[in-house]
Scaffold this motif. Structure first.
Motif, PDB file in Angstrom:
ATOM      1  N   ALA A 460      -9.636  11.073  14.048  1.00 42.00           N
ATOM      2  CA  ALA A 460     -11.126  11.484  13.962  1.00 42.00           C
ATOM      3  C   ALA A 460     -11.994  10.928  15.358  1.00 42.00           C
ATOM      4  CB  ALA A 460     -11.742  10.489  12.668  1.00 42.00           C
ATOM      5  N   LYS A 461     -11.229   9.883  15.762  1.00 41.98           N
ATOM      6  CA  LYS A 461     -11.661   9.442  17.221  1.00 41.98           C
ATOM      7  C   LYS A 461     -11.462  10.576  18.148  1.00 41.98           C
ATOM      8  CE  LYS A 461     -11.092   6.148  20.782  1.00 41.98           C
ATOM      9  NZ  LYS A 461     -10.346   7.119  21.667  1.00 41.98           N
ATOM     10  N   THR A 462     -10.226  11.054  18.464  1.00 40.52           N
ATOM     11  CA  THR A 462      -9.597  12.057  19.168  1.00 40.52           C
ATOM     12  C   THR A 462     -10.664  13.430  19.215  1.00 40.52           C
ATOM     13  OG1 THR A 462      -7.409  11.225  19.025  1.00 40.52           O
ATOM     14  CG2 THR A 462      -7.681  13.568  20.072  1.00 40.52           C
ATOM     15  N   PHE A 463     -10.941  13.917  18.055  1.00 37.82           N
ATOM     16  CA  PHE A 463     -11.588  15.018  17.676  1.00 37.82           C
ATOM     17  C   PHE A 463     -13.147  14.717  17.942  1.00 37.82           C
ATOM     18  CE2 PHE A 463      -7.863  16.176  15.594  1.00 37.82           C
ATOM     19  CZ  PHE A 463      -7.685  17.700  16.482  1.00 37.82           C
ATOM     20  N   GLY A 464     -13.547  13.371  18.241  1.00 37.08           N
ATOM     21  CA  GLY A 464     -14.981  13.076  18.678  1.00 37.08           C
ATOM     22  C   GLY A 464     -15.734  12.990  17.194  1.00 37.08           C
ATOM     23  N   PHE A 465     -15.265  12.823  16.177  1.00 35.95           N
ATOM     24  CA  PHE A 465     -15.957  12.729  14.929  1.00 35.95           C
ATOM     25  C   PHE A 465     -16.403  11.240  14.749  1.00 35.95           C
ATOM     26  CE2 PHE A 465     -13.111  16.320  13.486  1.00 35.95           C
ATOM     27  CZ  PHE A 465     -13.871  17.377  13.899  1.00 35.95           C
ATOM     28  N   ILE A 466     -16.017  10.139  15.355  1.00 40.27           N
ATOM     29  CA  ILE A 466     -16.131   8.915  15.053  1.00 40.27           C
ATOM     30  C   ILE A 466     -16.035   8.025  16.282  1.00 40.27           C
ATOM     31  CG2 ILE A 466     -13.870   8.175  14.542  1.00 40.27           C
ATOM     32  CD1 ILE A 466     -15.053   6.217  12.537  1.00 40.27           C
ATOM     33  N   PRO A 467     -17.007   7.176  16.639  1.00 36.62           N
ATOM     34  CA  PRO A 467     -16.822   6.332  18.043  1.00 36.62           C
ATOM     35  C   PRO A 467     -15.782   5.367  17.776  1.00 36.62           C
ATOM     36  CG  PRO A 467     -19.087   6.141  16.922  1.00 36.62           C
ATOM     37  CD  PRO A 467     -18.354   6.810  15.947  1.00 36.62           C
ATOM     38  N   SER A 468     -15.252   4.908  18.958  1.00 39.21           N
ATOM     39  CA  SER A 468     -14.131   3.846  19.190  1.00 39.21           C
ATOM     40  C   SER A 468     -14.319   2.469  18.202  1.00 39.21           C
ATOM     41  CB  SER A 468     -13.654   3.785  20.395  1.00 39.21           C
ATOM     42  OG  SER A 468     -13.301   4.889  21.226  1.00 39.21           O
ATOM     43  N   ALA A 469     -15.523   2.144  18.513  1.00 37.02           N
ATOM     44  CA  ALA A 469     -15.847   0.911  17.956  1.00 37.02           C
ATOM     45  C   ALA A 469     -16.117   0.923  16.403  1.00 37.02           C
ATOM     46  CB  ALA A 469     -17.260   0.419  18.285  1.00 37.02           C
ATOM     47  N   GLU A 470     -16.438   1.988  15.944  1.00 31.02           N
ATOM     48  CA  GLU A 470     -16.463   2.193  14.336  1.00 31.02           C
ATOM     49  C   GLU A 470     -14.924   2.267  13.872  1.00 31.02           C
ATOM     50  OE1 GLU A 470     -18.386   2.815  10.709  1.00 31.02           O
ATOM     51  OE2 GLU A 470     -19.336   2.200  12.439  1.00 31.02           O
ATOM     52  N   ALA A 471     -14.299   2.868  14.638  1.00 31.83           N
ATOM     53  CA  ALA A 471     -12.939   3.089  14.074  1.00 31.83           C
ATOM     54  C   ALA A 471     -12.217   1.723  14.132  1.00 31.83           C
ATOM     55  CB  ALA A 471     -12.061   4.081  15.062  1.00 31.83           C
ATOM     56  N   GLN A 473     -13.761  -1.130  13.510  1.00 33.57           N
ATOM     57  CA  GLN A 473     -14.352  -1.857  12.618  1.00 33.57           C
ATOM     58  C   GLN A 473     -13.711  -1.456  11.063  1.00 33.57           C
ATOM     59  OE1 GLN A 473     -18.839  -1.045  13.754  1.00 33.57           O
ATOM     60  NE2 GLN A 473     -18.877  -2.681  12.011  1.00 33.57           N
ATOM     61  N   ARG A 474     -13.373  -0.015  10.908  1.00 28.59           N
ATOM     62  CA  ARG A 474     -12.847   0.225   9.608  1.00 28.59           C
ATOM     63  C   ARG A 474     -11.290  -0.053   9.535  1.00 28.59           C
ATOM     64  NH1 ARG A 474     -15.800   5.764   7.830  1.00 28.59           N
ATOM     65  NH2 ARG A 474     -18.029   5.201   8.523  1.00 28.59           N
ATOM     66  N   VAL A 475     -10.572  -0.019  10.552  1.00 24.05           N
ATOM     67  CA  VAL A 475      -9.346  -0.443  10.584  1.00 24.05           C
ATOM     68  C   VAL A 475      -8.991  -1.826  10.430  1.00 24.05           C
ATOM     69  CG1 VAL A 475      -7.004  -0.049  11.522  1.00 24.05           C
ATOM     70  CG2 VAL A 475      -8.513   1.970  11.612  1.00 24.05           C
ATOM     71  N   PHE A 476      -9.598  -2.645  11.227  1.00 23.08           N
ATOM     72  CA  PHE A 476      -9.389  -4.156  11.420  1.00 23.08           C
ATOM     73  C   PHE A 476     -10.457  -4.908  10.681  1.00 23.08           C
ATOM     74  CE2 PHE A 476      -7.324  -1.894  15.009  1.00 23.08           C
ATOM     75  CZ  PHE A 476      -6.036  -2.447  14.861  1.00 23.08           C
ATOM     76  N   ALA A 483     -15.931  -5.444  17.591  1.00 23.74           N
ATOM     77  CA  ALA A 483     -15.369  -4.229  18.093  1.00 23.74           C
ATOM     78  C   ALA A 483     -15.845  -3.790  19.374  1.00 23.74           C
ATOM     79  CB  ALA A 483     -15.766  -3.271  16.785  1.00 23.74           C
ATOM     80  N   ASP A 484     -17.112  -3.628  19.624  1.00 21.97           N
ATOM     81  CA  ASP A 484     -17.475  -3.408  20.870  1.00 21.97           C
ATOM     82  C   ASP A 484     -16.995  -4.129  21.972  1.00 21.97           C
ATOM     83  OD1 ASP A 484     -19.321  -1.643  19.930  1.00 21.97           O
ATOM     84  OD2 ASP A 484     -20.967  -3.044  19.839  1.00 21.97           O
ATOM     85  N   GLN A 485     -16.695  -5.195  21.938  1.00 20.76           N
ATOM     86  CA  GLN A 485     -15.762  -6.287  22.951  1.00 20.76           C
ATOM     87  C   GLN A 485     -14.543  -5.465  23.018  1.00 20.76           C
ATOM     88  OE1 GLN A 485     -15.842 -10.486  22.266  1.00 20.76           O
ATOM     89  NE2 GLN A 485     -14.373 -10.848  23.601  1.00 20.76           N
ATOM     90  N   TRP A 486     -13.633  -5.248  21.951  1.00 18.76           N
ATOM     91  CA  TRP A 486     -12.453  -4.736  22.061  1.00 18.76           C
ATOM     92  C   TRP A 486     -12.657  -3.461  22.872  1.00 18.76           C
ATOM     93  CZ3 TRP A 486      -9.543  -5.204  16.738  1.00 18.76           C
ATOM     94  CH2 TRP A 486      -9.386  -6.790  16.390  1.00 18.76           C
ATOM     95  N   VAL A 487     -13.375  -2.820  22.604  1.00 20.84           N
ATOM     96  CA  VAL A 487     -13.579  -1.412  23.142  1.00 20.84           C
ATOM     97  C   VAL A 487     -13.783  -1.522  24.818  1.00 20.84           C
ATOM     98  CG1 VAL A 487     -14.938   0.741  23.626  1.00 20.84           C
ATOM     99  CG2 VAL A 487     -14.763   0.069  21.460  1.00 20.84           C
ATOM    100  N   ARG A 488     -14.649  -2.649  25.210  1.00 18.07           N
ATOM    101  CA  ARG A 488     -14.739  -2.851  26.579  1.00 18.07           C
ATOM    102  C   ARG A 488     -13.382  -3.411  27.172  1.00 18.07           C
ATOM    103  NH1 ARG A 488     -19.513  -4.769  24.752  1.00 18.07           N
ATOM    104  NH2 ARG A 488     -18.965  -7.043  24.593  1.00 18.07           N
ATOM    105  N   GLU A 489     -12.671  -4.153  26.575  1.00 17.80           N
ATOM    106  CA  GLU A 489     -11.209  -4.920  27.054  1.00 17.80           C
ATOM    107  C   GLU A 489     -10.426  -3.713  27.137  1.00 17.80           C
ATOM    108  OE1 GLU A 489     -10.266  -8.026  24.481  1.00 17.80           O
ATOM    109  OE2 GLU A 489     -11.890  -9.172  25.168  1.00 17.80           O
ATOM    110  N   VAL A 490     -10.385  -2.608  25.998  1.00 21.50           N
ATOM    111  CA  VAL A 490      -9.402  -1.600  26.098  1.00 21.50           C
ATOM    112  C   VAL A 490      -9.830  -0.793  27.620  1.00 21.50           C
ATOM    113  CG1 VAL A 490      -8.680   0.472  25.320  1.00 21.50           C
ATOM    114  CG2 VAL A 490      -8.880  -1.623  23.780  1.00 21.50           C
ATOM    115  N   GLN A 491     -10.756  -0.450  27.575  1.00 20.97           N
ATOM    116  CA  GLN A 491     -11.310   0.191  28.858  1.00 20.97           C
ATOM    117  C   GLN A 491     -10.946  -0.442  30.362  1.00 20.97           C
ATOM    118  OE1 GLN A 491     -15.374   0.788  27.935  1.00 20.97           O
ATOM    119  NE2 GLN A 491     -15.159   2.706  26.587  1.00 20.97           N
ATOM    120  N   LYS A 492     -10.994  -1.645  30.077  1.00 20.85           N
ATOM    121  CA  LYS A 492     -10.840  -2.360  31.422  1.00 20.85           C
ATOM    122  C   LYS A 492      -9.318  -2.173  31.687  1.00 20.85           C
ATOM    123  CE  LYS A 492     -11.563  -7.028  33.622  1.00 20.85           C
ATOM    124  NZ  LYS A 492      -9.937  -6.931  33.971  1.00 20.85           N
TER     125      LYS A 492
END
Length: 515
Positions: A460-471, A473-476, A483-492
């Motif tokens: 869903a994230k790959t096809f742009g249906f859901i933001p990374s942070a939302e994914a 949140q729902r999985v973990f 979740a936002d902090q995790w996204v920033r750390e992954v990007q870094k």
């Protein structure tokens, strides 16, 4: 100071005496409390069934004498409640408050909401206690938890109240706004049991939250009793305590998912079997009959009256026929001399018939509790595993999710209540989080395939249906801020491992920054 207190207590005691009888036979005798008596009776019945308290069975033996025996039963109320409590919550549950602030080591308080909550929950052994109390909550319909500050230690403690110790005063369609918590203490005075009942009222006076205490004393455990001074049992306990800056009730009430169809206007919850009482009775009656048939063999033997023993009683009365007083096997029959004097008309024990009847009733109970077919079995041949429950997208899994949603809101409400209370007593000086900043991960590994969830939300994230942070949140099951902090750390990390960036950093290291 002691003399002043004695004088004050003397006039208080006189005031209680002059203010009328001040004796409560039941909780509804209190002027502030008005609970439907049928609701109270329903809760009491649930507790009796949960404890397995049933009246003895009366029957007539072969001599026509009235006898009593214990009622054999399958405590399906406890078994069902135990099953659901184990499915919805375990000690692996993670509760996290999204918070960037660190602990303030210089003061006896904490700026980090997450750190403070972890310490309070660990101190109160919250997860283990919630696991224990969920079972009677499902069985009887409700549970209340109230955090309070222990003045002697300065720590926050939890007081738990089952459904027969919590009474709503004011409620709306969303929640209970005011309530009463009852606690009973028994003491032995001069060889006699004395029962003290503390009524703790939680009410609002405009923006102030007021907790008031009343103590009652009785030598009859079925009565609340006469009001007495608090110091008679709880020295130093205030009659009224006012707390400011609270946005919600100090207590948190939890009930099973679903609507109270028995009393639609009541804010109290229903036990999970309150709509299944006839089915439970049918299961218990069948099981009781089966056990009695096994014990007695259900033998029926016809005897000629010529075969019975007779004896003269101690008063010299005419002889009478005597049976074993505990048997209902022998039946007296008049037989001719050319007939059999003893005729055994016993049938075989109907094991298969009883087993089939109980299993059929268990299927009905599964339907009423919204559990998958095969959840219960009297012969143990059709019990479902957790993997089967998930793979079949079963009714049990969906019912569990409904209860999980209620427990999640309950835990989040308790987190907010603890932090607000701590802030009012200056034990915590950070910000109070909202529900969206509190994450509760129920450790659904048994019920959810995390790999499948990751693939689903990854696509869903790959096809742009859901933001990374939302994914995330729902999985973990983490708060949005985490979740936002995790996204920033992954990007870094991705930036740091990019080949172009690695080459640039190497060139800068060799040649320095270009002017």
């Amino acid at each position: 100071m002691n003399i002043i207190n004695r004088i004050r207590n003397f006039f208080k005691r006189g005031g209680y005496a002059l203010a009328g009888d001040n004796t409560l036979k039941s909780i509804n005798d209190h002027p502030k409390i008005n609970i439907d008596p049928e609701e109270l009776a329903r809760i009491e019945r649930n507790f009796n069934e949960y404890k397995g308290h049933y009246p003895q069975v009366e029957y007539f033996n072969s001599m026509g004498e009235l006898k009593k025996r214990n009622y054999m039963h399958l405590n399906m109320l406890k078994l069902s409640s135990e099953l659901l409590s184990g499915l919805v919550f375990n000690e692996q549950c993670e509760i996290v408050v999204s918070d960037d602030k660190k602990e303030d080591e210089t003061r006896n308080s904490y700026k980090s909401a997450n750190d403070f909550i972890q310490r309070v929950f660990e101190h109160n052994d919250f997860k283990k206690n919630l696991m224990r109390y969920l079972e009677p909550m499902f069985a009887t319909g409700g549970l209340a938890v109230r955090p309070y500050v222990d003045q002697s230690t300065g720590k926050i403690e939890f007081a738990w109240a089952l459904s027969n110790a919590f009474y709503p005063l004011k409620s709306n369609s969303n929640a209970i706004a005011e309530g009463v918590i009852k606690s009973v203490t028994t003491k032995i005075e001069r060889g006699k049991e004395i029962h003290y009942t503390l009524l703790e009222f939680h009410e609002w006076e405009n923006d102030l939250y007021v907790i008031s205490n009343e103590l009652y004393k009785s030598d009859n455990k079925n009565e609340i009793g006469k009001r007495v001074l608090l110091d008679e049992l709880f020295e130093g306990l205030n009659e009224r305590t006012k707390i400011s800056h609270l946005t919600r009730t100090n207590f948190n009430y939890l009930k099973p998912a679903g609507f109270n169809n028995i009393n639609p206007h009541s804010p109290l919850g229903l036990g999970i079997t309150d709509n299944s009482k006839p089915t439970l009775k049918q299961i218990n009656d069948t099981f009781d009959q089966f056990n009695w048939e096994v014990k007695m063999g259900q033998r029926t033997v016809f005897l000629s009256d010529q075969m019975l023993k007779t004896r003269v009683d101690e008063n010299g009365n005419p002889p009478r026929q005597v049976f074993d007083p505990d048997t209902n096997v022998y039946k007296l029959a008049r037989m001719e001399f050319d007939q059999e004097f003893v005729k055994d008309v016993t049938n075989d024990i109907r094991t298969e018939q009883y087993t089939s009847a109980i299993n059929q009733s268990l299927k009905t109970l599964e339907m009423q509790l919204q559990l998958s077919v095969g959840t219960f079995s009297f012969d143990g041949k059709s019990v479902k595993t957790a993997t089967e429950i998930v793979s079949e997208n079963s009714l049990t899994y969906r019912t569990r999710n409904n209860h999980v949603n209620e427990i999640e809101k309950f835990i989040k409400g308790l987190v907010v209540s603890v932090l607000e209370l701590a802030k009012a007593y200056k034990l915590f000086n950070g910000d109070i989080p909202t529900f969206e900043h509190i994450g509760v991960d129920f450790d659904d590994g048994v019920f959810q395939d995390r790999s499948a969830l990751l693939r689903f939300y990854g696509q869903a994230k790959t096809f742009g249906f859901i933001p990374s942070a939302e994914a995330i949140q729902r999985v973990f099951k983490v708060p949005k801020k985490t979740a936002d902090q995790w996204v920033r750390e992954v990007q870094k990390e991705q930036t740091d491992t990019d080949p172009t960036n690695i080459g640039d950093r190497a060139a800068k290291h060799l040649f320095g920054n270009e002017e």
